[in-house]
Design an enzyme around this catalytic site. Sequence first.
Site, PDB file in Angstrom:
ATOM      1  N   LYS A  13       0.832  -1.210   0.000  1.00  0.00           N
ATOM      2  CA  LYS A  13       0.000   0.000   0.000  1.00  0.00           C
ATOM      3  C   LYS A  13       0.870   1.265   0.000  1.00  0.00           C
ATOM      4  CE  LYS A  13      -2.151  -0.968   3.857  1.00  0.00           C
ATOM      5  NZ  LYS A  13      -1.494  -2.222   4.286  1.00  0.00           N
ATOM      6  N   ARG A  86      -9.778   0.944   8.663  1.00  0.00           N
ATOM      7  CA  ARG A  86      -9.182  -0.357   8.930  1.00  0.00           C
ATOM      8  C   ARG A  86     -10.188  -1.304   9.568  1.00  0.00           C
ATOM      9  NH1 ARG A  86      -3.487   0.499   8.882  1.00  0.00           N
ATOM     10  NH2 ARG A  86      -2.308  -1.359   9.408  1.00  0.00           N
ATOM     11  N   ARG A 125      11.696  -5.215   5.529  1.00  0.00           N
ATOM     12  CA  ARG A 125      11.393  -3.822   5.142  1.00  0.00           C
ATOM     13  C   ARG A 125      12.242  -2.855   5.974  1.00  0.00           C
ATOM     14  NH1 ARG A 125       5.261  -2.026   5.044  1.00  0.00           N
ATOM     15  NH2 ARG A 125       5.159  -2.850   7.155  1.00  0.00           N
ATOM     16  N   ARG A 158      11.031  -0.690  11.286  1.00  0.00           N
ATOM     17  CA  ARG A 158       9.941  -0.315  12.195  1.00  0.00           C
ATOM     18  C   ARG A 158       9.877  -1.301  13.349  1.00  0.00           C
ATOM     19  NH1 ARG A 158       4.812   0.330   8.365  1.00  0.00           N
ATOM     20  NH2 ARG A 158       3.887  -0.715  10.136  1.00  0.00           N
ATOM     21  N   ARG A 169      -0.316  -8.687  13.919  1.00  0.00           N
ATOM     22  CA  ARG A 169      -0.816  -7.701  12.948  1.00  0.00           C
ATOM     23  C   ARG A 169      -1.613  -8.378  11.841  1.00  0.00           C
ATOM     24  NH1 ARG A 169       4.307  -4.827  11.170  1.00  0.00           N
ATOM     25  NH2 ARG A 169       2.973  -3.782   9.641  1.00  0.00           N
TER      26      ARG A 169
HETATM   27  P1  ADP Z   1       0.840  -1.762   7.921  1.00  0.00           P
HETATM   28  O1  ADP Z   1      -0.184  -1.483   6.847  1.00  0.00           O
HETATM   29  O2  ADP Z   1       2.140  -2.245   7.374  1.00  0.00           O
HETATM   30  O3  ADP Z   1       0.321  -2.642   9.026  1.00  0.00           O
HETATM   31  P2  ADP Z   1       0.629   0.973   9.026  1.00  0.00           P
HETATM   32  O4  ADP Z   1       1.767   1.889   9.000  1.00  0.00           O
HETATM   33  O5  ADP Z   1      -0.545   1.278   8.151  1.00  0.00           O
HETATM   34  O6  ADP Z   1       1.261  -0.444   8.676  1.00  0.00           O
HETATM   35  O7  ADP Z   1       0.051   0.816  10.531  1.00  0.00           O
HETATM   36  C1  ADP Z   1       0.885   0.517  11.620  1.00  0.00           C
HETATM   37  C2  ADP Z   1       0.055   0.405  12.879  1.00  0.00           C
HETATM   38  O8  ADP Z   1      -0.580   1.667  13.174  1.00  0.00           O
HETATM   39  C3  ADP Z   1      -1.108  -0.601  12.838  1.00  0.00           C
HETATM   40  O9  ADP Z   1      -0.686  -1.925  13.145  1.00  0.00           O
HETATM   41  C4  ADP Z   1      -2.054  -0.016  13.913  1.00  0.00           C
HETATM   42  O10 ADP Z   1      -1.635  -0.340  15.225  1.00  0.00           O
HETATM   43  C5  ADP Z   1      -1.869   1.486  13.737  1.00  0.00           C
HETATM   44  N1  ADP Z   1      -2.891   2.020  12.802  1.00  0.00           N
HETATM   45  C6  ADP Z   1      -2.669   2.484  11.544  1.00  0.00           C
HETATM   46  N2  ADP Z   1      -3.823   2.858  10.962  1.00  0.00           N
HETATM   47  C7  ADP Z   1      -4.808   2.615  11.863  1.00  0.00           C
HETATM   48  C8  ADP Z   1      -6.230   2.759  11.863  1.00  0.00           C
HETATM   49  N3  ADP Z   1      -6.882   3.207  10.794  1.00  0.00           N
HETATM   50  N4  ADP Z   1      -6.911   2.406  12.987  1.00  0.00           N
HETATM   51  C9  ADP Z   1      -6.291   1.951  14.067  1.00  0.00           C
HETATM   52  N5  ADP Z   1      -4.961   1.758  14.128  1.00  0.00           N
HETATM   53  C10 ADP Z   1      -4.215   2.082  13.048  1.00  0.00           C
END
Ligand code: ADP
Length: 211
Positions: A13, A86, A125, A158, A169
């Site tokens: 993404k 999400r 990554r 990360r 996750r």
């Molecule tokens: P990835 O898509 O690789 O899991 P992100 O950078 O999008 O990584 O998200 C990292 C973390 O941030 C998620 O595992 C969650 O804990 C938090 N997070 C991100 N977006 C949301 C969201 N829309 N609602 C709740 N938590 C979120």
Amino acid sequence: MNILLLGAPGSGKGTQSEFLCEKNNYIHLSTGDLFRKNIGNETELGVLAKSYINKGILVPDEVTNKMVEEYLKDNSDNVIFDGYPRNVEQAKELDKMLNSINKMLNCVVYLDIDDSVLIDRIVNRVVCPVCKRSYHLINRKPKVANKCDFDNADLQSREDDKLDKVSKRLETYNNQTKPLIDFYKDRLIKINANNKKPIEVYKDIIEALKK
Ligand code: ADP
């Protein structure tokens, strides 16, 4: 046009958002990046978010929705939503927020990818803390080891990309985010993201968006 990129952690993404923003007139809204910025700046929101992110679970909806609402005050057109919504509750909330300003989420691009490749992608990554571009230690290496191609910053892993966090996750994704595929079935474009170079996935997205 507002687009949601939907897909598992590691599905690409962030990379596709980069392409869409570099080559077109889009703005990237990554809730993950916003949280990490707050964590880096040790804000109150950052301290709260960190406690959820490092467990591989979602930050509470009311916190995330409020952050997005603030963001949409300045940017509500040509937004690439990456990592938000999400879950179904957030999706309903986003519909309400966009509706209230006569906007909508026009289409949802679902990056479909096999579970078997995700873990390799995530644990290999590294990301640039400055421009947020991501690299893969084997398949998408930076030109100079451990340095961002664009701003020469030291690349970082990360905290939540460590192997022990990844399975939680993926479980969170399967239980909470995957139901969005059905929720958005009226505007879903499914893109096969397996065994393809990022630029090929990007071309498929652009082709699909033209239709
Ligand atoms: P990835 O898509 O690789 O899991 P992100 O950078 O999008 O990584 O998200 C990292 C973390 O941030 C998620 O595992 C969650 O804990 C938090 N997070 C991100 N977006 C949301 C969201 N829309 N609602 C709740 N938590 C979120």
